[in-house]
Design a protein around this motif. Structure first.
Motif, PDB file in Angstrom:
ATOM      1  N   ALA B 157      41.759  66.317  55.181  1.00  0.00           N
ATOM      2  CA  ALA B 157      40.362  65.883  55.127  1.00  0.00           C
ATOM      3  C   ALA B 157      40.183  64.862  54.009  1.00  0.00           C
ATOM      4  CB  ALA B 157      39.452  67.081  54.909  1.00  0.00           C
ATOM      5  N   GLU B 158      40.824  65.113  52.881  1.00  0.00           N
ATOM      6  CA  GLU B 158      40.741  64.187  51.755  1.00  0.00           C
ATOM      7  C   GLU B 158      41.236  62.793  52.162  1.00  0.00           C
ATOM      8  OE1 GLU B 158      43.522  64.775  48.531  1.00  0.00           O
ATOM      9  OE2 GLU B 158      41.974  64.403  47.047  1.00  0.00           O
ATOM     10  N   ASP B 159      42.340  62.767  52.891  1.00  0.00           N
ATOM     11  CA  ASP B 159      42.900  61.482  53.315  1.00  0.00           C
ATOM     12  C   ASP B 159      41.959  60.744  54.261  1.00  0.00           C
ATOM     13  OD1 ASP B 159      45.103  61.914  51.794  1.00  0.00           O
ATOM     14  OD2 ASP B 159      46.378  62.625  53.431  1.00  0.00           O
ATOM     15  N   GLU B 160      41.389  61.490  55.190  1.00  0.00           N
ATOM     16  CA  GLU B 160      40.480  60.846  56.143  1.00  0.00           C
ATOM     17  C   GLU B 160      39.294  60.212  55.421  1.00  0.00           C
ATOM     18  OE1 GLU B 160      39.134  63.333  59.341  1.00  0.00           O
ATOM     19  OE2 GLU B 160      37.705  61.829  60.068  1.00  0.00           O
ATOM     20  N   VAL B 161      38.755  60.960  54.479  1.00  0.00           N
ATOM     21  CA  VAL B 161      37.613  60.444  53.722  1.00  0.00           C
ATOM     22  C   VAL B 161      38.016  59.209  52.914  1.00  0.00           C
ATOM     23  CG1 VAL B 161      36.063  60.954  51.807  1.00  0.00           C
ATOM     24  CG2 VAL B 161      36.388  62.634  53.631  1.00  0.00           C
ATOM     25  N   GLU B 162      39.182  59.274  52.329  1.00  0.00           N
ATOM     26  CA  GLU B 162      39.642  58.129  51.531  1.00  0.00           C
ATOM     27  C   GLU B 162      39.722  56.856  52.365  1.00  0.00           C
ATOM     28  OE1 GLU B 162      42.801  58.665  48.736  1.00  0.00           O
ATOM     29  OE2 GLU B 162      43.736  56.753  49.204  1.00  0.00           O
ATOM     30  N   GLN B 163      40.223  57.003  53.580  1.00  0.00           N
ATOM     31  CA  GLN B 163      40.329  55.821  54.444  1.00  0.00           C
ATOM     32  C   GLN B 163      38.969  55.211  54.740  1.00  0.00           C
ATOM     33  OE1 GLN B 163      42.649  56.389  57.945  1.00  0.00           O
ATOM     34  NE2 GLN B 163      44.600  56.269  56.826  1.00  0.00           N
ATOM     35  N   MET B 164      37.984  56.084  54.928  1.00  0.00           N
ATOM     36  CA  MET B 164      36.634  55.568  55.200  1.00  0.00           C
ATOM     37  C   MET B 164      36.135  54.716  54.036  1.00  0.00           C
ATOM     38  SD  MET B 164      34.756  58.931  56.748  1.00  0.00           S
ATOM     39  CE  MET B 164      35.296  59.777  58.233  1.00  0.00           C
ATOM     40  N   TRP B 165      36.266  55.244  52.827  1.00  0.00           N
ATOM     41  CA  TRP B 165      35.762  54.545  51.648  1.00  0.00           C
ATOM     42  C   TRP B 165      36.536  53.264  51.384  1.00  0.00           C
ATOM     43  CZ3 TRP B 165      31.712  55.644  48.286  1.00  0.00           C
ATOM     44  CH2 TRP B 165      31.064  56.869  48.472  1.00  0.00           C
ATOM     45  N   VAL B 166      37.844  53.394  51.357  1.00  0.00           N
ATOM     46  CA  VAL B 166      38.670  52.231  51.031  1.00  0.00           C
ATOM     47  C   VAL B 166      38.455  51.128  52.069  1.00  0.00           C
ATOM     48  CG1 VAL B 166      41.040  51.407  50.787  1.00  0.00           C
ATOM     49  CG2 VAL B 166      40.373  53.576  49.756  1.00  0.00           C
ATOM     50  N   GLY B 167      38.289  51.532  53.319  1.00  0.00           N
ATOM     51  CA  GLY B 167      38.033  50.552  54.369  1.00  0.00           C
ATOM     52  C   GLY B 167      36.791  49.724  54.072  1.00  0.00           C
ATOM     53  N   GLN B 168      35.752  50.362  53.625  1.00  0.00           N
ATOM     54  CA  GLN B 168      34.512  49.641  53.340  1.00  0.00           C
ATOM     55  C   GLN B 168      34.663  48.730  52.118  1.00  0.00           C
ATOM     56  OE1 GLN B 168      31.720  49.467  55.268  1.00  0.00           O
ATOM     57  NE2 GLN B 168      33.100  50.543  56.674  1.00  0.00           N
ATOM     58  N   ILE B 169      35.383  49.227  51.127  1.00  0.00           N
ATOM     59  CA  ILE B 169      35.562  48.405  49.927  1.00  0.00           C
ATOM     60  C   ILE B 169      36.345  47.138  50.269  1.00  0.00           C
ATOM     61  CG2 ILE B 169      36.645  48.300  47.644  1.00  0.00           C
ATOM     62  CD1 ILE B 169      36.062  51.318  47.375  1.00  0.00           C
ATOM     63  N   LYS B 170      37.384  47.302  51.061  1.00  0.00           N
ATOM     64  CA  LYS B 170      38.177  46.139  51.460  1.00  0.00           C
ATOM     65  C   LYS B 170      37.354  45.174  52.309  1.00  0.00           C
ATOM     66  CE  LYS B 170      42.828  48.123  51.235  1.00  0.00           C
ATOM     67  NZ  LYS B 170      43.921  48.783  51.990  1.00  0.00           N
ATOM     68  N   ARG B 171      36.553  45.728  53.180  1.00  0.00           N
ATOM     69  CA  ARG B 171      35.712  44.874  54.013  1.00  0.00           C
ATOM     70  C   ARG B 171      34.755  44.060  53.141  1.00  0.00           C
ATOM     71  NH1 ARG B 171      30.914  45.337  57.591  1.00  0.00           N
ATOM     72  NH2 ARG B 171      30.384  47.359  56.688  1.00  0.00           N
ATOM     73  N   GLY B 172      34.210  44.723  52.131  1.00  0.00           N
ATOM     74  CA  GLY B 172      33.307  44.018  51.234  1.00  0.00           C
ATOM     75  C   GLY B 172      34.001  42.883  50.484  1.00  0.00           C
ATOM     76  N   GLN B 173      35.254  43.127  50.132  1.00  0.00           N
ATOM     77  CA  GLN B 173      36.011  42.067  49.459  1.00  0.00           C
ATOM     78  C   GLN B 173      36.291  40.913  50.411  1.00  0.00           C
ATOM     79  OE1 GLN B 173      39.307  44.494  48.000  1.00  0.00           O
ATOM     80  NE2 GLN B 173      38.611  44.200  45.877  1.00  0.00           N
ATOM     81  N   ALA B 174      36.691  41.272  51.617  1.00  0.00           N
ATOM     82  CA  ALA B 174      37.009  40.241  52.610  1.00  0.00           C
ATOM     83  C   ALA B 174      35.781  39.398  52.940  1.00  0.00           C
ATOM     84  CB  ALA B 174      37.560  40.895  53.875  1.00  0.00           C
ATOM     85  N   ASP B 175      34.617  40.036  52.922  1.00  0.00           N
ATOM     86  CA  ASP B 175      33.391  39.319  53.249  1.00  0.00           C
ATOM     87  C   ASP B 175      32.801  38.590  52.042  1.00  0.00           C
ATOM     88  OD1 ASP B 175      33.775  40.374  55.714  1.00  0.00           O
ATOM     89  OD2 ASP B 175      32.133  41.828  55.628  1.00  0.00           O
ATOM     90  N   GLY B 176      33.489  38.657  50.928  1.00  0.00           N
ATOM     91  CA  GLY B 176      33.012  37.940  49.755  1.00  0.00           C
ATOM     92  C   GLY B 176      31.867  38.619  49.023  1.00  0.00           C
ATOM     93  N   LEU B 177      31.633  39.884  49.342  1.00  0.00           N
ATOM     94  CA  LEU B 177      30.547  40.592  48.652  1.00  0.00           C
ATOM     95  C   LEU B 177      31.028  41.213  47.346  1.00  0.00           C
ATOM     96  CD1 LEU B 177      28.797  42.507  51.581  1.00  0.00           C
ATOM     97  CD2 LEU B 177      28.095  40.380  50.491  1.00  0.00           C
ATOM     98  N   PHE B 178      32.276  41.655  47.352  1.00  0.00           N
ATOM     99  CA  PHE B 178      32.804  42.340  46.156  1.00  0.00           C
ATOM    100  C   PHE B 178      33.883  41.492  45.496  1.00  0.00           C
ATOM    101  CE2 PHE B 178      32.109  46.464  48.768  1.00  0.00           C
ATOM    102  CZ  PHE B 178      30.740  46.369  48.576  1.00  0.00           C
ATOM    103  N   ARG B 179      34.004  41.632  44.215  1.00  0.00           N
ATOM    104  CA  ARG B 179      35.051  40.922  43.489  1.00  0.00           C
ATOM    105  C   ARG B 179      36.426  41.376  43.972  1.00  0.00           C
ATOM    106  NH1 ARG B 179      33.343  42.325  37.658  1.00  0.00           N
ATOM    107  NH2 ARG B 179      35.350  41.396  37.175  1.00  0.00           N
TER     108      ARG B 179
END
Lengths: 235, 235
Positions: B157-179
């Motif tokens: 369960a921990e791994d599944e949750v981690e993927q959800m979060w990390v996925g969003q952070i990476k998406r934000g970086q790719a979209d130029g929203l996050f450093r």
DNA sequence: GTCTATATTCTGATAGAC
DNA sequence: GTCTATCAGAATATAGAC
């Protein structure tokens, strides 16, 4: 003849835990908790025990396991310590003494709040390696240990540390370095939590060392995750 | 005739803990762990137990204490559960099911990464109240419980949750929203830790409710503590 | 400083009457 | 679904020989 698991150990098995006799009065001499003059042997035993406490939890660790790891029998442990509580007491108080000493040194600087806070963050992450076991125990067994009057000093130390941090955050706000719309105490708690809980997943051999961790967090804390230039004070 | 501490309880005292028979095979029917159809009585017992687990720690909680809190004797507990482990299993899996369901719902949105992350943060803090006991147990007894194969699902369960979060952070970086100079996984861990560890000090009646906590943290996370205007994407 | 041997207490769990 | 009664094992801690 020093290594782990020496000897043969008759009449001793392994298992789990529970506080039985309740650490009756603390006293005599074996029941000290900080103050200098620990024998090297005693100190070695404390370190061994700390590792097991960290791995299995305080209550799940038996005196038999600690003794076995040291290559002696459980009864012999009571030549050095008068209870299991005394051992964990020593683990925690050694850590807290070191931590608070480092914080005090950082506070003696006359640098601005951001610089001092950064240094405190580095100190925090910096203890992750040398005090990994103690921090783990403090995290996991805090709720249990703080029940006993013997560990009242844990809460006192926590309060003293909180004042140091909150003081710097407030100073930074007063000096116009930090935004005023954040709550100092709440901010402190979140910083504190972020640092200490890292002990759960931080492993010395990994991608980042504790310095890297600290710098990463300092960046995030002061400047945030969002992109965009800002007109910011530069550390 | 429902309250706590009913009856007289012969031949039962109180004390502390340890896993003894080791939860032999799991099976039969009393040993389920999630899946629907729990009786209300069973569910009530799980809730009572969760509170004690949270207060004293899993191992320090005895089946006698749980039974006493429910106004029955310890032997009677085994009509509902086949082991102490089964009880804590139910506590944790109920929480995780609810949490993951909420995260999945948030991920279905097609909003930008910052908005989705903000919502996930709100979800996290939002579980602090309804799942306070379960979260506390998970924090304090994680290291101990994960030792047993029975609790392998915790790590999954921990791994599944981690993927959800990390996925969003990476998406934000790719979209130029996050450093881009922050590590997505490391950032996730720090966010996660900050949220869950709040369970240690958060009390429902305090200055801030969980919504307030979430907003405070969202502000800090994205924009940082330092003062200064910035040219930032606005949520 | 360690071992041998043991006391005392508490633990999770079971079997069967009600 | 609860109680009675109890088992079998494991826990911390102690006492005294070596």
């Amino acid at each position: 003849m020093d290594g782990v698991n020496a000897r043969k150990n008759t009449a001793e098995t392994t298992a789990t835990t529970s506080p039985r006799r309740q650490a009756q009065g603390d006293a005599k001499g074996k029941g000290r908790s900080s103050s200098g003059l620990a024998s090297e042997r005693r100190d070695h035993l404390v370190k061994l025990a700390a590792e097991i406490f960290a791995r299995k939890g305080f209550q799940a660790t038996t005196v038999r396991e600690i003794a076995q790891e040291a290559g002696i029998l459980s009864g012999s442990l009571y030549h050095h310590f008068d209870s299991k509580e005394t051992i964990v007491d020593e683990v925690l108080s050694q850590f807290l003494e070191d931590l608070i000493a480092r914080y005090r040194a950082a506070l003696e600087s006359d640098a601005d709040a951001r610089t001092v806070l950064s240094e405190m963050i580095r100190i925090g992450f910096g203890t992750l390696e040398p005090h990994r076991a103690a921090i783990t125990v403090m995290q996991n067994d805090w709720n249990y240990l703080r029940q006993w009057p013997r560990f009242d000093y844990l809460v006192k130390a926590e309060d003293e540390v909180e004042q140091m941090w909150v003081g710097q955050i407030k100073r930074g706000q007063a000096d116009g370095l930090f935004r005023e719309d954040v709550d100092p105490k709440l901010t402190y708690r979140m910083i504190r939590d972020t640092i200490w809980v890292a002990v759960r997943w931080f492993r010395p051999g990994g991608r980042l060392n504790t310095d890297g961790l600290a710098e990463h967090y300092i960046t995030m804390l002061f400047d945030g995750l969002a992109k965009g230039e800002r007109t910011t004070h530069k550390a």
